[in-house]
Write a protein that holds these residues in place. Structure first.
Motif, PDB file in Angstrom:
ATOM      1  N   ASP A  62       0.898  -1.259   0.000  1.00 27.28           N
ATOM      2  CA  ASP A  62       0.045  -0.007   0.080  1.00 27.28           C
ATOM      3  C   ASP A  62       0.714   1.332  -0.135  1.00 27.28           C
ATOM      4  O   ASP A  62       0.688   2.243  -0.726  1.00 27.28           O
ATOM      5  CB  ASP A  62      -0.896   0.030   1.018  1.00 27.28           C
ATOM      6  N   ILE A  63       1.878   1.097   0.639  1.00 30.58           N
ATOM      7  CA  ILE A  63       2.842   2.451   0.712  1.00 30.58           C
ATOM      8  C   ILE A  63       3.529   2.650  -0.449  1.00 30.58           C
ATOM      9  O   ILE A  63       3.754   3.729  -1.013  1.00 30.58           O
ATOM     10  CB  ILE A  63       3.884   2.027   1.977  1.00 30.58           C
ATOM     11  N   LEU A  64       4.054   1.349  -1.074  1.00 30.80           N
ATOM     12  CA  LEU A  64       4.598   1.340  -2.289  1.00 30.80           C
ATOM     13  C   LEU A  64       3.642   1.938  -3.345  1.00 30.80           C
ATOM     14  O   LEU A  64       4.377   2.883  -4.169  1.00 30.80           O
ATOM     15  CB  LEU A  64       5.062   0.093  -2.758  1.00 30.80           C
ATOM     16  N   GLU A  65       2.325   1.554  -3.446  1.00 28.16           N
ATOM     17  CA  GLU A  65       1.501   2.195  -4.347  1.00 28.16           C
ATOM     18  C   GLU A  65       1.152   3.479  -4.113  1.00 28.16           C
ATOM     19  O   GLU A  65       1.233   4.245  -5.086  1.00 28.16           O
ATOM     20  CB  GLU A  65       0.344   1.323  -4.465  1.00 28.16           C
ATOM     21  N   TYR A  66       1.165   4.013  -3.124  1.00 31.79           N
ATOM     22  CA  TYR A  66       1.031   5.548  -2.714  1.00 31.79           C
ATOM     23  C   TYR A  66       2.328   6.160  -2.913  1.00 31.79           C
ATOM     24  O   TYR A  66       2.182   7.439  -3.723  1.00 31.79           O
ATOM     25  CB  TYR A  66       0.941   5.715  -1.065  1.00 31.79           C
ATOM     26  N   ILE A  67       3.655   5.936  -2.878  1.00 27.54           N
ATOM     27  CA  ILE A  67       4.869   6.504  -3.411  1.00 27.54           C
ATOM     28  C   ILE A  67       4.686   6.566  -4.867  1.00 27.54           C
ATOM     29  O   ILE A  67       5.099   7.611  -5.547  1.00 27.54           O
ATOM     30  CB  ILE A  67       6.027   5.599  -2.918  1.00 27.54           C
ATOM     31  N   ASN A  68       4.340   5.440  -5.616  1.00 34.39           N
ATOM     32  CA  ASN A  68       4.282   5.444  -7.099  1.00 34.39           C
ATOM     33  C   ASN A  68       3.204   6.516  -7.510  1.00 34.39           C
ATOM     34  O   ASN A  68       3.616   7.259  -8.536  1.00 34.39           O
ATOM     35  CB  ASN A  68       4.089   4.111  -7.584  1.00 34.39           C
ATOM     36  N   LYS A  69       2.066   6.593  -7.134  1.00 34.63           N
ATOM     37  CA  LYS A  69       0.927   7.490  -7.501  1.00 34.63           C
ATOM     38  C   LYS A  69       1.624   8.661  -7.422  1.00 34.63           C
ATOM     39  O   LYS A  69       0.897   9.614  -8.130  1.00 34.63           O
ATOM     40  CB  LYS A  69      -0.334   6.904  -7.015  1.00 34.63           C
ATOM     41  N   SER A  70       1.898   8.936  -6.225  1.00 38.99           N
ATOM     42  CA  SER A  70       2.277  10.226  -5.852  1.00 38.99           C
ATOM     43  C   SER A  70       3.591  11.198  -6.378  1.00 38.99           C
ATOM     44  O   SER A  70       3.703  12.136  -6.419  1.00 38.99           O
ATOM     45  CB  SER A  70       2.393  10.468  -4.217  1.00 38.99           C
ATOM     46  N   LYS A  71       4.235  10.171  -7.436  1.00 44.46           N
ATOM     47  CA  LYS A  71       5.212  10.481  -8.100  1.00 44.46           C
ATOM     48  C   LYS A  71       6.284  11.017  -6.984  1.00 44.46           C
ATOM     49  O   LYS A  71       7.250  12.037  -7.507  1.00 44.46           O
ATOM     50  CB  LYS A  71       5.109  11.799  -8.985  1.00 44.46           C
ATOM     51  N   ILE A  72       6.524  10.415  -5.635  1.00 42.20           N
ATOM     52  CA  ILE A  72       7.504  10.682  -5.055  1.00 42.20           C
ATOM     53  C   ILE A  72       8.814  10.093  -5.510  1.00 42.20           C
ATOM     54  O   ILE A  72       8.943   8.887  -5.508  1.00 42.20           O
ATOM     55  CB  ILE A  72       7.111  10.238  -3.445  1.00 42.20           C
ATOM     56  N   ARG A  73       9.885  10.783  -5.402  1.00 35.51           N
ATOM     57  CA  ARG A  73      11.203  10.243  -5.856  1.00 35.51           C
ATOM     58  C   ARG A  73      11.943   9.583  -4.916  1.00 35.51           C
ATOM     59  O   ARG A  73      12.825  10.412  -3.989  1.00 35.51           O
ATOM     60  CB  ARG A  73      12.117  11.429  -6.757  1.00 35.51           C
ATOM     61  N   MET A  74      11.742   8.190  -4.761  1.00 36.69           N
ATOM     62  CA  MET A  74      12.563   7.619  -3.424  1.00 36.69           C
ATOM     63  C   MET A  74      13.041   6.296  -4.176  1.00 36.69           C
ATOM     64  O   MET A  74      12.012   5.626  -5.077  1.00 36.69           O
ATOM     65  CB  MET A  74      12.104   7.584  -2.241  1.00 36.69           C
ATOM     66  N   GLY A  75      13.971   5.689  -3.457  1.00 38.35           N
ATOM     67  CA  GLY A  75      14.346   4.383  -4.095  1.00 38.35           C
ATOM     68  C   GLY A  75      13.473   3.506  -2.872  1.00 38.35           C
ATOM     69  O   GLY A  75      13.000   3.903  -1.957  1.00 38.35           O
ATOM     70  N   THR A  76      13.028   2.217  -3.543  1.00 32.96           N
ATOM     71  CA  THR A  76      12.163   1.463  -2.556  1.00 32.96           C
ATOM     72  C   THR A  76      12.692  -0.118  -2.580  1.00 32.96           C
ATOM     73  O   THR A  76      13.062  -0.677  -3.478  1.00 32.96           O
ATOM     74  CB  THR A  76      10.771   1.562  -3.039  1.00 32.96           C
ATOM     75  N   ILE A  77      12.607  -0.577  -1.341  1.00 30.17           N
ATOM     76  CA  ILE A  77      13.180  -2.084  -1.047  1.00 30.17           C
ATOM     77  C   ILE A  77      11.864  -2.757  -0.488  1.00 30.17           C
ATOM     78  O   ILE A  77      11.846  -2.321   0.807  1.00 30.17           O
ATOM     79  CB  ILE A  77      14.516  -2.203  -0.738  1.00 30.17           C
ATOM     80  N   LYS A  90       4.056  -8.362  -8.182  1.00 32.94           N
ATOM     81  CA  LYS A  90       3.105  -7.210  -7.685  1.00 32.94           C
ATOM     82  C   LYS A  90       3.881  -6.053  -7.235  1.00 32.94           C
ATOM     83  O   LYS A  90       3.784  -4.787  -7.654  1.00 32.94           O
ATOM     84  CB  LYS A  90       2.141  -7.655  -6.608  1.00 32.94           C
ATOM     85  N   ALA A  91       5.060  -6.391  -6.534  1.00 32.12           N
ATOM     86  CA  ALA A  91       5.998  -5.411  -6.194  1.00 32.12           C
ATOM     87  C   ALA A  91       6.627  -4.740  -7.355  1.00 32.12           C
ATOM     88  O   ALA A  91       6.653  -3.268  -7.156  1.00 32.12           O
ATOM     89  CB  ALA A  91       6.983  -5.948  -5.080  1.00 32.12           C
ATOM     90  N   PHE A  92       7.079  -5.445  -8.089  1.00 37.95           N
ATOM     91  CA  PHE A  92       7.834  -5.250  -9.305  1.00 37.95           C
ATOM     92  C   PHE A  92       6.992  -3.978 -10.185  1.00 37.95           C
ATOM     93  O   PHE A  92       7.357  -3.163 -10.840  1.00 37.95           O
ATOM     94  CB  PHE A  92       8.723  -5.706  -9.934  1.00 37.95           C
ATOM     95  N   ASN A  93       5.817  -4.482 -10.263  1.00 34.34           N
ATOM     96  CA  ASN A  93       4.901  -3.705 -11.366  1.00 34.34           C
ATOM     97  C   ASN A  93       4.422  -2.433 -10.505  1.00 34.34           C
ATOM     98  O   ASN A  93       4.062  -1.595 -11.245  1.00 34.34           O
ATOM     99  CB  ASN A  93       3.467  -4.621 -11.302  1.00 34.34           C
ATOM    100  N   LEU A  94       4.811  -2.218  -9.016  1.00 36.92           N
ATOM    101  CA  LEU A  94       4.455  -0.866  -8.422  1.00 36.92           C
ATOM    102  C   LEU A  94       5.878  -0.201  -8.527  1.00 36.92           C
ATOM    103  O   LEU A  94       6.070   0.656  -7.676  1.00 36.92           O
ATOM    104  CB  LEU A  94       4.131  -1.309  -7.246  1.00 36.92           C
ATOM    105  N   TYR A  95       6.790  -0.941  -9.291  1.00 32.98           N
ATOM    106  CA  TYR A  95       8.111  -0.084  -9.487  1.00 32.98           C
ATOM    107  C   TYR A  95       9.143  -0.080  -8.226  1.00 32.98           C
ATOM    108  O   TYR A  95       9.839   0.796  -7.980  1.00 32.98           O
ATOM    109  CB  TYR A  95       7.705   1.458 -10.138  1.00 32.98           C
ATOM    110  N   ALA A  96       8.921  -1.198  -7.465  1.00 32.39           N
ATOM    111  CA  ALA A  96       9.959  -1.404  -6.560  1.00 32.39           C
ATOM    112  C   ALA A  96      11.286  -1.653  -7.091  1.00 32.39           C
ATOM    113  O   ALA A  96      11.428  -2.170  -8.303  1.00 32.39           O
ATOM    114  CB  ALA A  96       9.569  -2.638  -5.678  1.00 32.39           C
ATOM    115  N   ASP A  97      12.304  -1.039  -6.517  1.00 32.08           N
ATOM    116  CA  ASP A  97      13.511  -1.248  -7.056  1.00 32.08           C
ATOM    117  C   ASP A  97      14.344  -2.730  -6.414  1.00 32.08           C
ATOM    118  O   ASP A  97      15.237  -3.007  -7.301  1.00 32.08           O
ATOM    119  CB  ASP A  97      14.601  -0.029  -6.320  1.00 32.08           C
ATOM    120  N   ASP A  98      13.804  -2.965  -5.468  1.00 24.33           N
ATOM    121  CA  ASP A  98      14.530  -4.199  -5.152  1.00 24.33           C
ATOM    122  C   ASP A  98      13.689  -5.024  -4.184  1.00 24.33           C
ATOM    123  O   ASP A  98      12.658  -4.580  -3.560  1.00 24.33           O
ATOM    124  CB  ASP A  98      15.906  -4.426  -4.406  1.00 24.33           C
ATOM    125  N   TYR A  99      13.650  -6.359  -4.210  1.00 25.74           N
ATOM    126  CA  TYR A  99      12.955  -7.238  -3.333  1.00 25.74           C
ATOM    127  C   TYR A  99      13.744  -8.266  -2.449  1.00 25.74           C
ATOM    128  O   TYR A  99      14.484  -8.945  -3.259  1.00 25.74           O
ATOM    129  CB  TYR A  99      11.963  -8.049  -4.271  1.00 25.74           C
TER     130      TYR A  99
END
Length: 222
Positions: A62-77, A90-99
């Motif tokens: 949910d947090i990852l989706e919020y970051i993506n939709k809000s166009k917040i520029r930060m890395g995500t693991i 699902k995580a990578f489709n939401l543009y996670a940088d790593d898992y």
């Protein structure tokens, strides 16, 4: 100092991993549930977020989706004991940088953090050439400092064309082919009208007129 948001509800993992990150001189903000993590994101600017997927009051996704939709520029693991393909996709489709799958080594996580930060540094160098302008080729949207510019499709394609080949000056005829293809029949001065409207929406002078030729992207916009 690099600021990291760490969402993790298991106390031992939270304490030990946070200590490792702080030994690397990272400034770590801890959250034990999704609601707390969301509040931190809304009030602070982070370089990277490390998000456990299965947490109380929501999900790391949910947090990852919020970051993506809000166009917040930060890395995500993403962190999870779930190693199944569906959750990872699902995580990578939401543009996670790593898992990273639990259990994990804190030392390995530090290396993953360093890798994401290096990639972000390259992206940041590229973004600096845009002076705050960001173009999303997938969604046909342009942003300035994370705020949408609300361009028409023709305006977006015009800006995209000039930006992609910023060293090149385009004639009006060339821009028409890029935007409308060879099916367009009409006055090439339509490009002037699109440039005029686009300039009104851009916060800086990103388009310069090249006398006797046409238009070019202005990297030194101010």
């Amino acid at each position: 100092m690099i600021k990291i948001l760490f969402l993790e509800d298991e106390p031992t993992i939270l304490e030990v991993t946070t200590e490792y990150m702080r030994m690397k001189n990272y400034e770590v903000f801890c959250a034990k549930d999704a609601e707390e993590a969301m509040n931190l994101i809304k009030n602070y600017k982070f370089d990277i977020a490390i998000l456990d997927i299965m947490v109380p009051k929501g999900s790391g996704l949910d947090i990852l989706e919020y970051i993506n939709k809000s166009k917040i520029r930060m890395g995500t693991i993403m962190l999870s004991a779930l190693g199944d393909e569906q959750t990872q996709l699902k995580a990578f489709n939401l543009y996670a940088d790593d898992y990273v799958i639990k259990p994990f080594s804190p030392l390995l996580l530090l290396k993953r953090i360093e890798s994401v930060l290096r990639r972000m540094q390259v992206d940041k160098s590229n973004d600096e050439n845009l002076n705050g302008l960001y173009i999303n080729d997938d969604t046909y949207e342009a942003y300035y400092d994370n705020s949408p510019l609300n361009l028409t499709l023709s305006e977006f394609l015009l800006l995209q064309t000039l930006f992609k080949e910023s060293k090149r000056a385009f004639t009006r005829e060339q821009l028409i082919l890029k935007i409308f293809d060879d099916s367009y029949f009409g006055n090439d001065r339509i490009i002037d009208a699109h440039v005029k409207n686009l300039r009104k929406k851009l916060p800086k002078n990103y388009i310069k007129t090249v006398t006797g030729v046409g238009y070019q992207f202005n990297k030194e916009a101010n």
